[in-house]
Write a protein that holds these residues in place. Sequence first.
Motif, PDB file in Angstrom:
ATOM      1  N   UNK A   1      46.417  41.338  58.447  1.00  0.00           N
ATOM      2  CA  UNK A   1      46.036  42.684  57.983  1.00  0.00           C
ATOM      3  C   UNK A   1      44.537  42.806  57.783  1.00  0.00           C
TER       4      UNK A   1
ATOM      5  N   UNK B   1      53.641  44.287  48.967  1.00  0.00           N
ATOM      6  CA  UNK B   1      52.931  43.241  49.721  1.00  0.00           C
ATOM      7  C   UNK B   1      51.458  43.613  49.917  1.00  0.00           C
TER       8      UNK B   1
ATOM      9  N   UNK C   1      54.532  46.428  42.778  1.00  0.00           N
ATOM     10  CA  UNK C   1      53.918  45.222  43.324  1.00  0.00           C
ATOM     11  C   UNK C   1      54.334  45.052  44.781  1.00  0.00           C
TER      12      UNK C   1
ATOM     13  N   UNK D   1      39.044  39.489  45.778  1.00  0.00           N
ATOM     14  CA  UNK D   1      38.359  38.240  45.405  1.00  0.00           C
ATOM     15  C   UNK D   1      37.229  37.953  46.387  1.00  0.00           C
TER      16      UNK D   1
ATOM     17  N   UNK E   1      44.637  42.105  46.456  1.00  0.00           N
ATOM     18  CA  UNK E   1      44.194  41.190  45.406  1.00  0.00           C
ATOM     19  C   UNK E   1      43.324  40.079  45.999  1.00  0.00           C
ATOM     20  N   UNK E   2      43.814  39.461  47.065  1.00  0.00           N
ATOM     21  CA  UNK E   2      43.044  38.384  47.693  1.00  0.00           C
ATOM     22  C   UNK E   2      41.747  38.932  48.290  1.00  0.00           C
TER      23      UNK E   2
ATOM     24  N   UNK F   1      49.599  45.196  47.879  1.00  0.00           N
ATOM     25  CA  UNK F   1      48.866  44.905  46.645  1.00  0.00           C
ATOM     26  C   UNK F   1      48.419  43.443  46.622  1.00  0.00           C
ATOM     27  N   UNK F   2      49.299  42.539  47.051  1.00  0.00           N
ATOM     28  CA  UNK F   2      48.941  41.112  47.085  1.00  0.00           C
ATOM     29  C   UNK F   2      47.793  40.880  48.062  1.00  0.00           C
ATOM     30  N   UNK F   3      47.855  41.548  49.210  1.00  0.00           N
ATOM     31  CA  UNK F   3      46.757  41.456  50.181  1.00  0.00           C
ATOM     32  C   UNK F   3      45.450  41.958  49.556  1.00  0.00           C
TER      33      UNK F   3
ATOM     34  N   UNK G   1      43.696  48.946  38.634  1.00  0.00           N
ATOM     35  CA  UNK G   1      44.830  49.179  37.741  1.00  0.00           C
ATOM     36  C   UNK G   1      45.699  50.363  38.158  1.00  0.00           C
TER      37      UNK G   1
ATOM     38  N   UNK H   1      51.220  48.028  37.632  1.00  0.00           N
ATOM     39  CA  UNK H   1      50.763  46.677  37.943  1.00  0.00           C
ATOM     40  C   UNK H   1      49.245  46.686  38.144  1.00  0.00           C
ATOM     41  N   UNK H   2      48.634  45.577  37.779  1.00  0.00           N
ATOM     42  CA  UNK H   2      47.175  45.499  37.860  1.00  0.00           C
ATOM     43  C   UNK H   2      46.731  44.259  38.636  1.00  0.00           C
TER      44      UNK H   2
ATOM     45  N   UNK I   1      43.564  41.764  38.650  1.00  0.00           N
ATOM     46  CA  UNK I   1      42.370  41.428  37.858  1.00  0.00           C
ATOM     47  C   UNK I   1      41.664  40.220  38.469  1.00  0.00           C
ATOM     48  N   UNK I   2      40.352  40.216  38.295  1.00  0.00           N
ATOM     49  CA  UNK I   2      39.522  39.101  38.755  1.00  0.00           C
ATOM     50  C   UNK I   2      38.362  38.918  37.792  1.00  0.00           C
TER      51      UNK I   2
END
Lengths: 152, 152
Positions: free
Chosen positions: A151, A114, A112, A124, A120-121, A116-118, A107, A2-3, A5-6
């Motif tokens: 977190x 939780x 995926x 950004x 990602x944001x 990873x979602x943190x 990358x 899973x990646x 990207x931004x």
Amino acid sequence: MKDIVHRVGIKAPIAKVYDALSTIEGLARWWTTTTTGSSRIGGDVAFRFHTETGDEIGGFDMEVLELVPEQKVRWRVKAGPAEWVGTDIEFLLSRQDDYTIVMFGHRKWREEVEFMAHCSTKWATFLLSLRDLVETGKGRPAPHDLRIGNWH
Amino acid sequence: MKDIVHRVGIKAPIAKVYDALSTIEGLARWWTTTTTGSSRIGGDVAFRFHTETGDEIGGFDMEVLELVPEQKVRWRVKAGPAEWVGTDIEFLLSRQDDYTIVMFGHRKWREEVEFMAHCSTKWATFLLSLRDLVETGKGRPAPHDLRIGNWH
């Protein structure tokens, strides 16, 4: 795999953006103030994170895999949280209109999760810190980074 | 298939976050001011984007696939940019510590195109707009959203 990207556009010359991504001094001004090591190819860069009162709360060691002036920076995570070890982080630079475009990828996440979602944001917000640093001279590196939840 | 994921924590009751995600009035206060339609299951919500001077620059129509009070909102994109059509957008809510956690997914992109990377960064800024709306009463919906580059 899973990646994350931004993409951000920065109103500044590509050389200034590359400098902020390829030098210890530059990295310390938008990601985390405690950045040390060698940012040359094959070198290791150590990123550490502290609370505002100075307690260390973690960090990452990256090996610099690629450096192409004004085009590309790529690292591999050698040490840090288990989910990060073995992942790659890349910054690809190009010009569009009056902007330097940063195509970012974190990358090879195995799952995926939780976290990873943190991340990602959080990436950004750090890329916008990079943008602010290059455009205005002032980023928001940790420990002064924008908090996005429990977190940090 | 490629996915965008994010995670933000909001210091507010889960019901307030759910309200901002499941009503036309709530959505208009953090994503785009021009939000119309029916936000009930099976309804279509139309999101439109304008410049600050009022010219329409695009938008999306979403069908509401799932609504589980205080737990989940899920949409399918029915019309908009070709890359978005057929993708799904989900918001999963839970509680951790004193926070309502929003696990966001924009799923089933066919390819990792440059526009996907732009949307990933943009979603982060809109989720922070959602956070600010719920925590402080004031979000940053389009056309007053944070610009992140030449693609707005």
